[in-house]
Design an enzyme around this catalytic site. Sequence first.
Site, PDB file in Angstrom:
ATOM      1  N   VAL A  14      -6.143 -10.644  16.374  1.00  0.00           N
ATOM      2  CA  VAL A  14      -6.162 -11.316  15.061  1.00  0.00           C
ATOM      3  C   VAL A  14      -7.333 -10.823  14.206  1.00  0.00           C
ATOM      4  CG1 VAL A  14      -6.342 -13.547  13.899  1.00  0.00           C
ATOM      5  CG2 VAL A  14      -4.942 -13.327  15.959  1.00  0.00           C
ATOM      6  N   LYS A 105      -7.028 -23.241  17.114  1.00  0.00           N
ATOM      7  CA  LYS A 105      -6.376 -24.568  17.080  1.00  0.00           C
ATOM      8  C   LYS A 105      -7.018 -25.572  18.029  1.00  0.00           C
ATOM      9  CE  LYS A 105      -4.054 -21.603  18.533  1.00  0.00           C
ATOM     10  NZ  LYS A 105      -3.258 -20.486  19.023  1.00  0.00           N
ATOM     11  N   GLY A 134       0.828 -19.586  12.683  1.00  0.00           N
ATOM     12  CA  GLY A 134       0.499 -18.211  12.296  1.00  0.00           C
ATOM     13  C   GLY A 134       0.506 -17.954  10.804  1.00  0.00           C
ATOM     14  N   GLY A 187       3.626  -8.680  26.704  1.00  0.00           N
ATOM     15  CA  GLY A 187       2.457  -9.166  25.965  1.00  0.00           C
ATOM     16  C   GLY A 187       2.740 -10.405  25.125  1.00  0.00           C
ATOM     17  N   GLU A 190       0.646 -14.957  27.958  1.00  0.00           N
ATOM     18  CA  GLU A 190      -0.655 -14.627  28.556  1.00  0.00           C
ATOM     19  C   GLU A 190      -0.510 -14.549  30.080  1.00  0.00           C
ATOM     20  OE1 GLU A 190      -3.798 -15.002  26.809  1.00  0.00           O
ATOM     21  OE2 GLU A 190      -3.033 -15.742  24.898  1.00  0.00           O
ATOM     22  N   ASP A 201      -0.755 -25.861  23.673  1.00  0.00           N
ATOM     23  CA  ASP A 201      -0.903 -25.169  22.379  1.00  0.00           C
ATOM     24  C   ASP A 201      -0.158 -25.937  21.275  1.00  0.00           C
ATOM     25  OD1 ASP A 201      -1.392 -22.368  20.923  1.00  0.00           O
ATOM     26  OD2 ASP A 201       0.683 -22.939  20.547  1.00  0.00           O
ATOM     27  N   LYS A 205      -1.677 -28.047  17.876  1.00  0.00           N
ATOM     28  CA  LYS A 205      -1.150 -27.830  16.515  1.00  0.00           C
ATOM     29  C   LYS A 205      -0.590 -29.131  15.943  1.00  0.00           C
ATOM     30  CE  LYS A 205      -0.156 -22.983  17.520  1.00  0.00           C
ATOM     31  NZ  LYS A 205       0.819 -22.050  18.096  1.00  0.00           N
TER      32      LYS A 205
HETATM   33  N1  HSE Z   1       0.168 -18.720  21.914  1.00  0.00           N
HETATM   34  C1  HSE Z   1       0.560 -19.036  20.581  1.00  0.00           C
HETATM   35  C2  HSE Z   1       2.085 -18.978  20.483  1.00  0.00           C
HETATM   36  C3  HSE Z   1      -0.076 -18.067  19.616  1.00  0.00           C
HETATM   37  O1  HSE Z   1       2.743 -18.519  21.411  1.00  0.00           O
HETATM   38  O2  HSE Z   1       2.639 -19.443  19.496  1.00  0.00           O
HETATM   39  C4  HSE Z   1      -0.184 -18.588  18.236  1.00  0.00           C
HETATM   40  O3  HSE Z   1      -0.878 -19.783  18.153  1.00  0.00           O
END
Ligand code: HSE
Length: 427
Positions: A14, A105, A134, A187, A190, A201, A205
């Site tokens: 990023v 986040k 994003g 990729g 992770e 995640d 958000k």
């Molecule tokens: N790991 C997050 C996703 C990246 O897969 O959306 C963006 O926040």
Amino acid sequence: MKKVGVAILGLGVVGGGTYKILTDNKEYFKSTQNLDITVESVLELNKERALSLGVPESAIASSIAEVVSNPNVDIVVEVIGGVKVARDFVLQAISSGKSVVTSNKELVAKYCHELEAAAKKMNVGLYFEASCVGGVPIIRTLIDGMQANKITVLKGIVNGTTNYILTKMSQDGADYQDVLKEAQKLGYAEANPTADVEGFDSTYKLSILSSLAFNKKVTIDNIHREGITGITKEDIAYAKKSGFAIKLLAIAKNGPQGIEVRVNPTLVPLSNPLATVNDSFNAVFLTGDSVDDIMLYGRGAGALPTGSAIVSDVIYAAKHAGDYYYAPFKNSDTAEKTTKFVTDFSSKYFIRMRLKNIVGVLSKLTSVFSKNGINLTYVKQNAMEEGVVELILITDISSESSINKSIEKIKTFDEVNSVESVLRVED
Ligand code: HSE
């Protein structure tokens, strides 16, 4: 023309995208924004990486102290990720009088109250458009586009990794573990996929987005969280046959009973636009009392899409210098005592179970549901191996407690081999 100096902390994916946009579009920003933006400093331990991106050696800093003491730096972009170091660096930048733009986040969901208090005190900006969805300008939409509305619903797909996995499972009829391995190779996921696949995640958000949407603090602890690791290819196949896609939805509703916030795998009718959001794309639906429904769609991750959100914040901060936006609600680390949260969620449910194929089993099951006030709107039975049937049920809107009570009872019946899945359905 106003001169603006930027520092970037971390030149990963990023950070690299942000550097590229800021340098490639320097002349464009001069002509369209009347801003002359220069990357004055980058903090990146991998010097070779910085040089390969075209950063002049003189702009590569060796410490955060060097960055925040640089008088040419007005705005610090934090894209190193993680919480401990990022929080420390952001607080150092703020206390040195720099505005901060972050894509982090987890940092914003957990420490926004602290960072905003520090930013207010120093009269600097704190912007985090890139922390959610994003490149899709969801935060700016909530803050600058939807002010006329009381927002009642915010729901969507806010995690690209899990959407990629669920899409591939559906398209290829593949198992979760196989698709996860493929996603890691490509990729998308992770090496340690927990934050994405267990819904953390999305929860970070949703905490940020629902707090802004409802003008009330919604903490990550207020959010019910379920990930996608229990979803099987059979769930996806049966959902599809019944007219649904399975998506990991982040859902926030603000109604008379209170605020309902949850992240969970959800059956979405194939006719709903969210069902067609595939691969690593994200989308969010908002319902406002004036505008009705709107939907935002786009790339939720990646160097340039996330860089786009960061650069939009850099421009916004530069143009609003001295008149920064701070969340209007009392920004504490807990929800206010007066905020009510719904915990016994009402929803339609999709239930899949395996039964012995014997006389009376269906009526025995349906009587449990009717005793708990649950109306069944869809019943389908498929013959499996000798003497076994697979039963698919979809309920009308029912409380989670009544569904749980029914399932507990049903599991005690000898005629029931297994309850394979219980999933929420969202229209
Ligand atoms: N790991 C997050 C996703 C990246 O897969 O959306 C963006 O926040």
